[in-house]
Motif scaffolding. Structure first.
Motif, short mmCIF file in Angstrom:
data_model
loop_
_atom_site.label_atom_id
_atom_site.label_comp_id
_atom_site.label_asym_id
_atom_site.label_seq_id
_atom_site.Cartn_x
_atom_site.Cartn_y
_atom_site.Cartn_z
N HIS A 149 0.83 -1.25 0.09
CA HIS A 149 0.02 -0.02 0.13
C HIS A 149 0.97 1.17 0.02
CE1 HIS A 149 -3.82 -2.24 1.02
NE2 HIS A 149 -3.00 -3.06 0.85
N PRO A 188 -3.29 13.38 2.45
CA PRO A 188 -2.86 11.57 2.43
C PRO A 188 -3.65 11.10 1.13
CG PRO A 188 -4.25 11.77 4.20
CD PRO A 188 -4.09 13.16 3.65
N HIS A 189 -2.84 10.32 0.50
CA HIS A 189 -3.50 9.59 -0.58
C HIS A 189 -2.59 8.40 -0.64
CE1 HIS A 189 -5.91 12.06 -3.61
NE2 HIS A 189 -5.38 12.94 -2.56
N ALA A 190 -3.52 7.37 -0.94
CA ALA A 190 -2.69 5.86 -0.94
C ALA A 190 -3.39 4.96 -2.18
CB ALA A 190 -2.74 5.17 0.41
N THR A 191 -2.64 4.14 -2.35
CA THR A 191 -3.27 2.98 -3.52
C THR A 191 -2.44 1.91 -3.34
OG1 THR A 191 -3.68 2.89 -5.93
CG2 THR A 191 -1.42 3.86 -5.42
N PRO A 192 -3.25 0.50 -3.54
CA PRO A 192 -2.62 -0.64 -3.37
C PRO A 192 -1.73 -0.74 -4.75
CG PRO A 192 -4.59 -0.86 -2.80
CD PRO A 192 -4.69 0.37 -3.34
N CYS A 227 -6.59 8.55 5.13
CA CYS A 227 -6.87 8.01 3.71
C CYS A 227 -6.69 6.27 4.26
CB CYS A 227 -5.88 8.20 2.68
SG CYS A 227 -6.13 7.12 1.01
N THR A 257 -6.95 2.35 2.81
CA THR A 257 -6.87 1.42 1.87
C THR A 257 -6.94 -0.03 2.28
OG1 THR A 257 -4.36 1.38 1.73
CG2 THR A 257 -5.66 3.08 0.18
N VAL A 258 -7.76 -0.76 1.60
CA VAL A 258 -8.18 -2.07 1.81
C VAL A 258 -7.81 -2.95 0.41
CG1 VAL A 258 -9.90 -3.75 2.11
CG2 VAL A 258 -9.76 -1.53 3.82
N VAL A 291 -10.52 2.73 -1.65
CA VAL A 291 -9.65 3.84 -0.98
C VAL A 291 -11.11 4.51 -0.41
CG1 VAL A 291 -8.27 5.81 -1.41
CG2 VAL A 291 -8.26 3.63 -2.72
N PHE A 344 -11.59 8.23 2.11
CA PHE A 344 -11.06 9.37 2.72
C PHE A 344 -11.94 10.00 3.91
CE2 PHE A 344 -9.58 9.50 -1.70
CZ PHE A 344 -8.17 9.52 -1.61
#
Lengths: 224, 224
Positions: free
Chosen positions: A44, A53-57, B88, B90-91, B114, B116
């Motif tokens: 992640h 904050p941003h996130a991506t798998p 944020c 993520t799963v 995702v 927020f």
């Protein structure tokens, strides 16, 4: 930047990769971090956009102190991630459920890693080709040699971000619940339920005539 | 803040939760997002400290538009997360490996989300108690009723962060590899290898005298 990753001693007070909670579960040595990173292929990836904050798998593979990241993030964000942005990558493998006699002591057995670094785009042909090969083999060991490498167009259409690991920490929980002694006499069953990512029966697509290869069958019991 | 989560139409151009790559895999309706969130219990929570990305895996459970987060983050960071910080989460659930005839078309079948929102500390006794109950039952359905609830001290020692989901998106990939037609004649086996998080044999701890409960046995085939 001090690379705690290269010098695996305990990080100084205040360091970003210092594990503060359950410090007894923390590992900073490179071997521990790498063993966990190498046991899976999804990380992640978090980064900051406009202070948020941003996130991506993303799919990843490690090579030395480099993480090669590949996925389907939004391309505006991919550019940002590639352009030297500070990145944080977290990985977690669930190894079991920990059933205690009290709600409070319920837990999960896991191996996790947090790594920090900066992104750069991988543009050089040989490095990109090698990263793609390793990504395929990280998902299914042995697959790269048994499938077609990229055309020039495919190579160009692939976006891979490399991140040099500058700081890292690992956390691991293993074993039974740690109940209060005064709870041991409760009639509740307590213990662990081991868990792992398991592979099911391979499903051939409509055009396959070949037998399922041995390296695919081997995954049945091989996944972490 | 516009809550796209409440109004599940496609987000406007430029929205933070707009999926830009592989838009055909994107889902914005609340049911799709919630089904994925409810299928597991580990989320990767990212937040910003001094302009830099930080993230930590945490246990969570959803209740309505609230995510209740619990884990072992560093407590300084937990305070920051709880204190209204933008978060944020993520799963990702891995549902299978996608083996194409070319490296380029290799992929993973997955369900990801995702979300927020902003953190707040859960301090009110009833909400905290209910969040703890739900967290235990999210990990092992049926467990909360079969184990001891928290003492006043344990309740106080538990730190739970709630996050109101303000924006969310889901991405799902299913099915076979999508190879070039010109690759269909290659002799390479191609298809899917389904994957799921599987439970092993329950291991009682040293103080257990009870039989393994049915709701624990039920997890053998029940995980997502």
């Amino acid at each position: 930047m001090t690379t705690y990753y290269e010098r695996p001693s305990k990080p100084p007070r205040g360091a970003r990769n210092k594990v503060r909670r359950h410090a007894e579960r923390a590992h900073y040595d490179r071997k521990a971090v790498e063993a966990i990173l190498d046991a899976t292929f999804v990380g992640h990836v978090s980064f900051v956009v406009d202070g948020l904050p941003h996130a991506t798998p993303m799919l990843y593979v490690r090579e030395g102190d480099q993480l090669y990241l590949h996925g389907a993030p939004r391309s505006r964000l991919l550019q940002l991630m590639a352009g030297g942005a500070p990145l944080c990558v977290t990985v977690m493998l669930i190894d079991g459920l920990v059933l205690a006699r009290s709600w409070f002591h319920h837990s999960v057995n896991y191996r996790s890693v947090v790594v920090f670094g900066e992104g750069r785009p991988v543009r050089e042909r040989d490095e990109k080709l090698e990263a793609m090969r390793k990504l395929v083999d990280q998902i299914v060991p042995g697959r790269a040699a048994d499938s077609r490498g990229p055309t020039a167009t495919e190579l160009k259409a692939t976006e891979i971000i490399a991140m040099t690991i500058s700081e890292a920490s690992a956390k691991v929980r293993i074993g039974n619940p740690i109940d209060l002694e005064s709870d041991h006499a409760l009639p509740t069953w307590a213990g662990q339920l081991p868990m792992h990512l398991a592979a099911g029966e391979p499903l051939a697509d409509d055009y396959s005539t070949a037998d399922v290869p041995d390296y695919v069958r081997a995954l049945f019991n091989g996944r972490p």
